[in-house]
Enzyme design. Structure first.
Site, PDB file in Angstrom:
ATOM      1  CE  LYS A   1      -8.787  -7.868  21.366  1.00  0.00           C
ATOM      2  NZ  LYS A   1      -8.808  -8.368  19.996  1.00  0.00           N
TER       3      LYS A   1
ATOM      4  CG  ASN B   1      -3.259 -17.616  12.851  1.00  0.00           C
ATOM      5  OD1 ASN B   1      -2.508 -17.044  12.070  1.00  0.00           O
ATOM      6  ND2 ASN B   1      -2.980 -17.725  14.157  1.00  0.00           N
TER       7      ASN B   1
HETATM    8  O1  C5P Z   1      -6.470 -10.587  22.224  1.00  0.00           O
HETATM    9  P1  C5P Z   1      -5.971 -10.510  20.814  1.00  0.00           P
HETATM   10  O2  C5P Z   1      -5.423 -11.804  20.307  1.00  0.00           O
HETATM   11  O3  C5P Z   1      -6.901  -9.871  19.854  1.00  0.00           O
HETATM   12  O4  C5P Z   1      -4.748  -9.477  20.927  1.00  0.00           O
HETATM   13  C1  C5P Z   1      -3.932  -9.213  19.874  1.00  0.00           C
HETATM   14  C2  C5P Z   1      -2.622  -8.648  20.367  1.00  0.00           C
HETATM   15  O5  C5P Z   1      -2.137  -9.373  21.494  1.00  0.00           O
HETATM   16  C3  C5P Z   1      -1.560  -8.798  19.333  1.00  0.00           C
HETATM   17  O6  C5P Z   1      -0.643  -7.750  19.544  1.00  0.00           O
HETATM   18  C4  C5P Z   1      -0.969 -10.165  19.640  1.00  0.00           C
HETATM   19  O7  C5P Z   1       0.343 -10.289  19.155  1.00  0.00           O
HETATM   20  C5  C5P Z   1      -1.007 -10.165  21.143  1.00  0.00           C
HETATM   21  N1  C5P Z   1      -1.228 -11.498  21.716  1.00  0.00           N
HETATM   22  C6  C5P Z   1      -0.235 -12.097  22.450  1.00  0.00           C
HETATM   23  N2  C5P Z   1      -0.431 -13.327  23.011  1.00  0.00           N
HETATM   24  C7  C5P Z   1      -1.604 -13.975  22.895  1.00  0.00           C
HETATM   25  C8  C5P Z   1      -2.632 -13.361  22.139  1.00  0.00           C
HETATM   26  C9  C5P Z   1      -2.413 -12.131  21.565  1.00  0.00           C
HETATM   27  O8  C5P Z   1       0.857 -11.516  22.559  1.00  0.00           O
HETATM   28  N3  C5P Z   1      -1.763 -15.147  23.448  1.00  0.00           N
END
Ligand code: C5P
Length: 400
Positions: A338, A211
């Site tokens: 979240k 990304n």
């Molecule tokens: O669910 P989402 O990706 O939107 O959540 C974002 C938060 O969760 C961020 O703090 C990201 O660093 C963390 N995250 C994580 N591991 C993942 C996905 C997101 O630690 N696989």
């Protein structure tokens, strides 16, 4: 800066160089800022300025001997070491710097330096050739490594007639540096782990899913946390950014590698900040050889990556965990979802639908949600935002 040193006890160690005459002025400048100053002198220092002068200025008897029955019966070296909020050695000669680097406790000043739990600062003063010598530089490097603050030296004409670095910093600059030592540190001594940047999920040896995350926010947070006195481990996906000074950087590529590193390093931290943009899915299999072009369409099977921050909060529920939520709509609702689902202390939400802030931009505007409250940080540079967020996280950590 008036009274910036109010209620601070500063133990001034004076060692024996010609610049010792300036210690009288240092006592005065520290007192001007509100500090209580007591003085320890080495025998050498007493050759350059009398203890009586420093006693009269400081208002306290000057401490000189380690093995002095009377002194130890009054304020002994351990009590002096405990009394100090800061041990400032100014001037610090090449010899006293070498003794400190060695950990010698041969005289009262070096014994106090070993015994004090307080911050130690040295203001070197010596001939420019002595300062430039590899031995002096190695000693200074050893002290810096141990957290001793090195103030100066200054450049210019020296008492011996040489010109170069080695002059004692001006007393008012020494006093100003002491103020800075006290003002830093919302996260003094706190261990912080930060994930930053994107992850790369390999499809085959030459292709990956990733990304646009630049890592700027996570890196700015790491720099701000170091500045606030934390010891920082930065677990970083592939980014094009220099490692912030004094942060320990652990490079990873995939979400699985980041997951492993995060669990390992979070085991002994107090604050975990998940600023990485982790890929939600990875290819089910990474082809061993480069995948060849085939028909008009191609399907790629993906499997879900572990949620890193959720895994960390499950394994270490006592730590303060901060997440980020990048959303294009219903910011609060998604962010709060979240916050709960990942077991976070707080979540930093930003609207990535806006082109002027977020992902690859230098600016950001965010709202931090905790279960009870929300706080919006208006649009500002990521560096300033990082400092403001770190201060806020320090408050959340202190409130736990
Ligand atoms: O669910 P989402 O990706 O939107 O959540 C974002 C938060 O969760 C961020 O703090 C990201 O660093 C963390 N995250 C994580 N591991 C993942 C996905 C997101 O630690 N696989």
């Amino acid at each position: 800066m008036t009274a910036a040193l109010n209620n601070k006890n500063i133990l001034l160690g004076v060692s024996g160089g010609i610049a010792a005459y300036k210690s009288a002025e240092i006592v005065r400048r520290l007192q001007d800022l509100g500090a209580t100053v007591r003085v320890v002198m080495t025998d050498g220092a007493c050759e350059f300025i009398t203890p009586l002068t420093l006693q009269a200025l400081s208002g306290y008897p000057v401490h000189r001997q380690l093995l002095d029955e009377q002194a130890e019966a009054g304020m002994g070296h351990i009590e002096l070491a405990r009394w100090a909020d800061l041990l400032l050695i100014a001037p610090a000669t090449a010899d006293i710097i070498a003794e400190l680097a060695q950990g010698s406790a041969a005289n009262l000043l070096t014994a106090v330096a070993l015994a004090t739990p307080a911050q130690v600062a040295v203001a070197p003063a010596m001939n420019q050739q002595m300062w430039a010598h590899a031995a002096s530089q190695a000693n200074i490097a050893a002290l810096t490594e141990r957290g001793v603050a090195v103030l100066g030296p200054d450049q210019g004409l020296q008492a011996c007639g040489d010109v170069g670095p080695g002059r004692l910093l001006a007393p008012e600059r020494i006093a100003a540096a002491c103020c800075q030592l006290f003002s830093r540190g919302a996260l003094q001594g706190v261990r912080v782990v930060i994930t930053a940047g994107p992850t790369r999920e390999a499809i085959d040896p030459v292709r990956y899913i990733s990304n646009h995350s630049s890592g700027k926010m996570g890196y700015a947070l790491a720099a701000a946390a170091v500045e606030a006195g934390a010891s920082v481990t930065l677990i970083s996906g592939p980014v094009d950014l220099p490692t912030p000074a004094r942060a320990q950087r652990v490079d990873v590529e995939s979400a699985l590698q980041m997951h492993r590193a995060a669990l390992e390093h979070a085991a002994d931290c107090e604050l975990f900040i998940a600023a990485a943009a982790v890929a939600d899915y990875r290819p089910a299999n990474c082809a061993e050889q480069k995948i060849k072009k085939q028909g008009e369409q191609m399907a790629l099977a993906l499997v879900k990556n572990p949620d890193i921050v959720a895994a960390v909060t499950t394994a270490f529920p006592q730590l303060c965990a901060i997440g980020f939520a990048a959303e294009t709509e219903q910011l609060e609702q998604y962010a709060r979802g979240k916050l709960a689902a990942k077991g976070l202390t707080a979540i930093v939400a930003n609207n990535v639908g806006r082109s002027d802030i977020g992902f690859n931009s230098d600016d950001n505007e965010v709202t931090v949600y905790t279960s009870e409250r929300s706080l919006t940080f208006d649009k500002r540079g990521k560096g300033q935002l990082a400092r403001d967020l770190i201060d806020h996280f320090a408050q959340l950590l202190a409130a736990r």
